[in-house]
Each structure stands twice: as C-alpha cells, then as structure tokens.
Motif scaffolding. Structure first.
Motif, PDB file in Angstrom:
ATOM      1  N   LEU A  14     157.387  82.327-105.831  1.00 33.71           N
ATOM      2  CA  LEU A  14     158.798  81.936-105.739  1.00 33.71           C
ATOM      3  C   LEU A  14     158.956  80.713-104.847  1.00 33.71           C
ATOM      4  N   GLU A  15     158.293  80.742-103.694  1.00 38.07           N
ATOM      5  CA  GLU A  15     158.391  79.614-102.767  1.00 38.07           C
ATOM      6  C   GLU A  15     157.799  78.345-103.377  1.00 38.07           C
ATOM      7  N   THR A  16     156.685  78.475-104.092  1.00 36.96           N
ATOM      8  CA  THR A  16     156.047  77.329-104.737  1.00 36.96           C
ATOM      9  C   THR A  16     156.969  76.700-105.777  1.00 36.96           C
ATOM     10  N   ASP A  17     157.713  77.535-106.505  1.00 34.75           N
ATOM     11  CA  ASP A  17     158.616  77.044-107.545  1.00 34.75           C
ATOM     12  C   ASP A  17     159.963  76.575-106.988  1.00 34.75           C
ATOM     13  N   GLY A  18     160.165  76.696-105.672  1.00 42.43           N
ATOM     14  CA  GLY A  18     161.402  76.223-105.060  1.00 42.43           C
ATOM     15  C   GLY A  18     162.566  77.182-105.209  1.00 42.43           C
ATOM     16  N   ILE A  19     162.289  78.426-105.530  1.00 45.14           N
ATOM     17  CA  ILE A  19     163.354  79.427-105.682  1.00 45.14           C
ATOM     18  C   ILE A  19     163.711  79.956-104.297  1.00 45.14           C
ATOM     19  N   ALA A  37     171.841  89.866-103.695  1.00 45.55           N
ATOM     20  CA  ALA A  37     171.015  88.669-103.623  1.00 45.55           C
ATOM     21  C   ALA A  37     170.309  88.663-102.276  1.00 45.55           C
ATOM     22  N   ALA A  38     169.042  88.271-102.284  1.00 45.72           N
ATOM     23  CA  ALA A  38     168.263  88.209-101.050  1.00 45.72           C
ATOM     24  C   ALA A  38     167.546  86.870-100.980  1.00 45.72           C
ATOM     25  N   HIS A  39     167.538  86.274 -99.804  1.00 45.09           N
ATOM     26  CA  HIS A  39     166.794  85.043 -99.596  1.00 45.09           C
ATOM     27  C   HIS A  39     165.308  85.363 -99.659  1.00 45.09           C
ATOM     28  N   VAL A  40     164.528  84.450-100.204  1.00 43.36           N
ATOM     29  CA  VAL A  40     163.091  84.664-100.373  1.00 43.36           C
ATOM     30  C   VAL A  40     162.435  85.017 -99.033  1.00 43.36           C
ATOM     31  N   GLY A  41     162.895  84.434 -97.958  1.00 42.65           N
ATOM     32  CA  GLY A  41     162.324  84.722 -96.647  1.00 42.65           C
ATOM     33  C   GLY A  41     162.560  86.147 -96.176  1.00 42.65           C
ATOM     34  N   MET A  42     163.558  86.812 -96.757  1.00 43.09           N
ATOM     35  CA  MET A  42     163.874  88.191 -96.373  1.00 43.09           C
ATOM     36  C   MET A  42     163.269  89.228 -97.318  1.00 43.09           C
ATOM     37  N   LEU A  43     162.644  88.790 -98.398  1.00 41.65           N
ATOM     38  CA  LEU A  43     162.117  89.734 -99.389  1.00 41.65           C
ATOM     39  C   LEU A  43     161.113  90.742 -98.827  1.00 41.65           C
ATOM     40  N   PRO A  44     160.248  90.372 -97.885  1.00 46.11           N
ATOM     41  CA  PRO A  44     159.341  91.401 -97.359  1.00 46.11           C
ATOM     42  C   PRO A  44     160.076  92.604 -96.767  1.00 46.11           C
ATOM     43  N   ASN A  45     161.318  92.407 -96.312  1.00 43.06           N
ATOM     44  CA  ASN A  45     162.104  93.524 -95.787  1.00 43.06           C
ATOM     45  C   ASN A  45     162.662  94.410 -96.890  1.00 43.06           C
ATOM     46  N   TYR A  46     162.771  93.891 -98.107  1.00 42.89           N
ATOM     47  CA  TYR A  46     163.372  94.618 -99.212  1.00 42.89           C
ATOM     48  C   TYR A  46     162.358  95.221-100.183  1.00 42.89           C
ATOM     49  N   ILE A  47     161.172  94.633-100.266  1.00 44.32           N
ATOM     50  CA  ILE A  47     160.193  95.086-101.246  1.00 44.32           C
ATOM     51  C   ILE A  47     159.510  96.356-100.748  1.00 44.32           C
ATOM     52  N   ILE A  48     159.502  97.360-101.597  1.00 44.98           N
ATOM     53  CA  ILE A  48     158.832  98.621-101.291  1.00 44.98           C
ATOM     54  C   ILE A  48     157.558  98.679-102.128  1.00 44.98           C
ATOM     55  N   VAL A  49     156.452  98.800-101.464  1.00 45.96           N
ATOM     56  CA  VAL A  49     155.165  98.858-102.152  1.00 45.96           C
ATOM     57  C   VAL A  49     154.682 100.290-102.134  1.00 45.96           C
ATOM     58  N   GLN A  50     154.459 100.842-103.326  1.00 43.44           N
ATOM     59  CA  GLN A  50     153.944 102.198-103.431  1.00 43.44           C
ATOM     60  C   GLN A  50     152.493 102.135-103.847  1.00 43.44           C
TER      61      GLN A  50
END
Length: 51
Positions: A14-19, A37-50
């Motif tokens: 996402l960051e590479t593509d400028g999103i 909507a979430a800023h790309v910089g905040m996504l690690p706080n929202y993504i749940i990895v199972q």
C-alpha cells in the motif's frame, strides 16, 4: 509485526503504491451498512492476525 508476515507485506505494498487510506465496509446485524477508514500508518493497530 514481523517483516515477513502477510500483514507487513500488505502494508508495504500500500505504501509503495502511494495509498494513504484503506476503507472497509460491512453490514451489521441490523443490516445497516457500516464503514471505517484507517490511515495506512495505523493499520497494524487494526489488523488481526490469526495463526
């Protein structure tokens, strides 16, 4: 977040593509459309990895 995880790869692409923002839409139990909507910089706080 480990640098080889799928979440990290997703955020890097996402960051590479400028999103800058990611928007997710869903229906709640009352069939009301919800969105967030979430800023790309905040996504690690929202993504749940199972594992």
């Amino acid at each position: 977040m480990p640098t080889n995880s799928p979440s990290h790869e997703f955020i890097t692409s996402l960051e590479t593509d400028g999103i800058r923002f990611v928007r997710s839409l869903w229906f709640d139990n009352a069939n009301i459309i919800r969105g967030k909507a979430a800023h790309v910089g905040m996504l690690p706080n929202y993504i749940i990895v199972q594992h």
